[in-house]
Design a protein around this motif. Structure first.
Motif, PDB file in Angstrom:
ATOM      1  N   GLN A 128       0.824  -1.207   0.000  1.00 60.78           N
ATOM      2  CA  GLN A 128       0.000   0.000   0.000  1.00 60.78           C
ATOM      3  C   GLN A 128       0.865   1.267   0.000  1.00 60.78           C
ATOM      4  OE1 GLN A 128      -2.409  -1.277   3.419  1.00 60.78           O
ATOM      5  NE2 GLN A 128      -4.199  -1.126   2.097  1.00 60.78           N
ATOM      6  N   ALA A 147       0.182  15.750   0.172  1.00 58.32           N
ATOM      7  CA  ALA A 147      -1.022  14.942  -0.070  1.00 58.32           C
ATOM      8  C   ALA A 147      -0.704  13.449   0.053  1.00 58.32           C
ATOM      9  CB  ALA A 147      -1.598  15.249  -1.451  1.00 58.32           C
ATOM     10  N   GLN A 148       0.479  13.032  -0.418  1.00 54.16           N
ATOM     11  CA  GLN A 148       0.886  11.624  -0.267  1.00 54.16           C
ATOM     12  C   GLN A 148       0.966  11.255   1.210  1.00 54.16           C
ATOM     13  OE1 GLN A 148       4.330  10.204  -2.456  1.00 54.16           O
ATOM     14  NE2 GLN A 148       4.061  11.823  -3.967  1.00 54.16           N
ATOM     15  N   LYS A 182       0.769  12.701  -6.805  1.00 54.58           N
ATOM     16  CA  LYS A 182       0.281  13.745  -5.911  1.00 54.58           C
ATOM     17  C   LYS A 182       1.455  14.507  -5.304  1.00 54.58           C
ATOM     18  CE  LYS A 182      -3.795  11.204  -4.253  1.00 54.58           C
ATOM     19  NZ  LYS A 182      -4.403  10.603  -3.054  1.00 54.58           N
ATOM     20  N   ARG A 216      -4.387  11.028  11.026  1.00 58.34           N
ATOM     21  CA  ARG A 216      -4.479  12.087  10.017  1.00 58.34           C
ATOM     22  C   ARG A 216      -4.274  13.469  10.653  1.00 58.34           C
ATOM     23  NH1 ARG A 216      -6.059  12.022   4.794  1.00 58.34           N
ATOM     24  NH2 ARG A 216      -6.679  14.023   3.885  1.00 58.34           N
ATOM     25  N   ILE A 237       1.034   4.362  -2.952  1.00 59.51           N
ATOM     26  CA  ILE A 237       0.852   5.787  -2.687  1.00 59.51           C
ATOM     27  C   ILE A 237       2.108   6.557  -3.074  1.00 59.51           C
ATOM     28  CG2 ILE A 237       0.495   7.523  -0.876  1.00 59.51           C
ATOM     29  CD1 ILE A 237      -1.155   5.294   0.589  1.00 59.51           C
ATOM     30  N   LEU A 269      -0.530  12.604   3.776  1.00 55.02           N
ATOM     31  CA  LEU A 269      -1.869  12.531   4.370  1.00 55.02           C
ATOM     32  C   LEU A 269      -2.592  11.256   3.943  1.00 55.02           C
ATOM     33  CD1 LEU A 269      -3.133  16.213   4.165  1.00 55.02           C
ATOM     34  CD2 LEU A 269      -2.732  14.871   6.236  1.00 55.02           C
ATOM     35  N   THR A 270      -2.448  10.877   2.674  1.00 56.44           N
ATOM     36  CA  THR A 270      -3.081   9.640   2.195  1.00 56.44           C
ATOM     37  C   THR A 270      -2.523   8.431   2.941  1.00 56.44           C
ATOM     38  OG1 THR A 270      -3.424  10.612   0.016  1.00 56.44           O
ATOM     39  CG2 THR A 270      -3.534   8.214   0.160  1.00 56.44           C
ATOM     40  N   MET A 271      -1.227   8.463   3.234  1.00 58.45           N
ATOM     41  CA  MET A 271      -0.618   7.341   3.950  1.00 58.45           C
ATOM     42  C   MET A 271      -1.190   7.175   5.351  1.00 58.45           C
ATOM     43  SD  MET A 271       3.328   7.568   2.715  1.00 58.45           S
ATOM     44  CE  MET A 271       3.714   7.491   0.963  1.00 58.45           C
ATOM     45  N   THR A 272      -1.616   8.265   5.975  1.00 55.97           N
ATOM     46  CA  THR A 272      -2.201   8.127   7.307  1.00 55.97           C
ATOM     47  C   THR A 272      -3.525   7.372   7.252  1.00 55.97           C
ATOM     48  OG1 THR A 272      -3.347  10.268   7.208  1.00 55.97           O
ATOM     49  CG2 THR A 272      -1.118  10.251   8.148  1.00 55.97           C
ATOM     50  N   ASP A 273      -4.183   7.379   6.093  1.00 56.45           N
ATOM     51  CA  ASP A 273      -5.427   6.618   5.957  1.00 56.45           C
ATOM     52  C   ASP A 273      -5.175   5.123   6.094  1.00 56.45           C
ATOM     53  OD1 ASP A 273      -6.779   8.996   5.582  1.00 56.45           O
ATOM     54  OD2 ASP A 273      -6.747   8.855   3.397  1.00 56.45           O
ATOM     55  N   SER A 304       2.391   7.545  -6.656  1.00 64.39           N
ATOM     56  CA  SER A 304       1.378   8.458  -7.211  1.00 64.39           C
ATOM     57  C   SER A 304       2.047   9.788  -7.588  1.00 64.39           C
ATOM     58  CB  SER A 304       0.268   8.706  -6.189  1.00 64.39           C
ATOM     59  OG  SER A 304       0.733   9.571  -5.162  1.00 64.39           O
TER      60      SER A 304
END
Length: 199
Positions: free
Chosen positions: A71, A84-85, A80, A185, A75, A87-91, A78
């Motif tokens: 995962q 933004a990358q 981005k 996040r 990311i 922040l997406t990783m915290t998801d 990407s």
């Protein structure tokens, strides 16, 4: 049914039984006999798939981390901007807790055992070092693209990894109804306030 298919299912049963045993009783409190009883396999079947309890224990760690690695790589590839990358990783924290919540006590067992077993220590420390390099590279990319201000990428990466490990540890110890994905996040947003380059 193929032999490979039966063998794969047997191996999976052994891994699941061991994870349950380690989570309940710890590594030392879970014998090969207990794993075999839980998995409903013979000791011969156990040793056909694993050279011993430690090899099985380390495979559980590798399997747990493989999902996270895939995962993160997706990311990281990407296009981005780096903030933004991150922040997406915290998801992923929510996904990790959702997919592996029952296995988190086993993760704590890896940490405990690594303090006195050199083989487990090597297997446990390697991913942290890999993640630190991974995040240092991402932060360096953010500096190059101008989205992050000039900072020491290795130090920033250590802070990011520490945030993730701290959230996992809190999730293990504090099982009250907390949305650790949201906490992660918000924590990353706070870190980015210090890292992002101001216009």
């Amino acid at each position: 049914m193929t032999t490979r298919g039966r063998g794969g299912r047997t191996r999976s049963r052994i891994l699941s039984a061991a994870a349950a045993g380690f989570a309940e009783s710890g590594y030392d409190g879970t014998s090969v006999a207990e794993i075999c009883r839980r998995a409903q396999v013979s000791k011969g079947a156990f040793y056909h798939h694993f050279s011993g309890k430690q090899a099985l224990f380390l495979e559980l760690l590798e399997n747990w981390l493989e999902m996270l690695d895939r995962q993160l790589e997706g990311i990281g590839e990407s296009r981005k901007p780096v903030p933004a990358q991150l922040l997406t990783m915290t998801d992923l924290i929510r996904d990790v807790f959702g997919a592996a919540h029952d296995q988190l006590p086993v993760f704590l067992e890896f940490w405990t055992r690594s303090t006195y077993d050199p083989t487990t220590w090597e297997a446990t420390i390697a991913p942290y070092r890999r993640y630190r390099r991974f995040f240092a590279d991402i932060i360096s990319s953010g500096i190059d693209e101008g989205s992050l201000r000039p900072v020491d990428p290795d130090t920033a990466a250590r802070v990011v990894v520490s945030l993730a490990i701290g959230l996992v540890l809190q999730g293990l110890l504090d099982t009250e109804d907390t949305d650790w994905g949201t906490v992660g996040r918000r924590g990353m947003e706070m870190l980015l306030q210090g890292l992002e380059k101001k216009e």
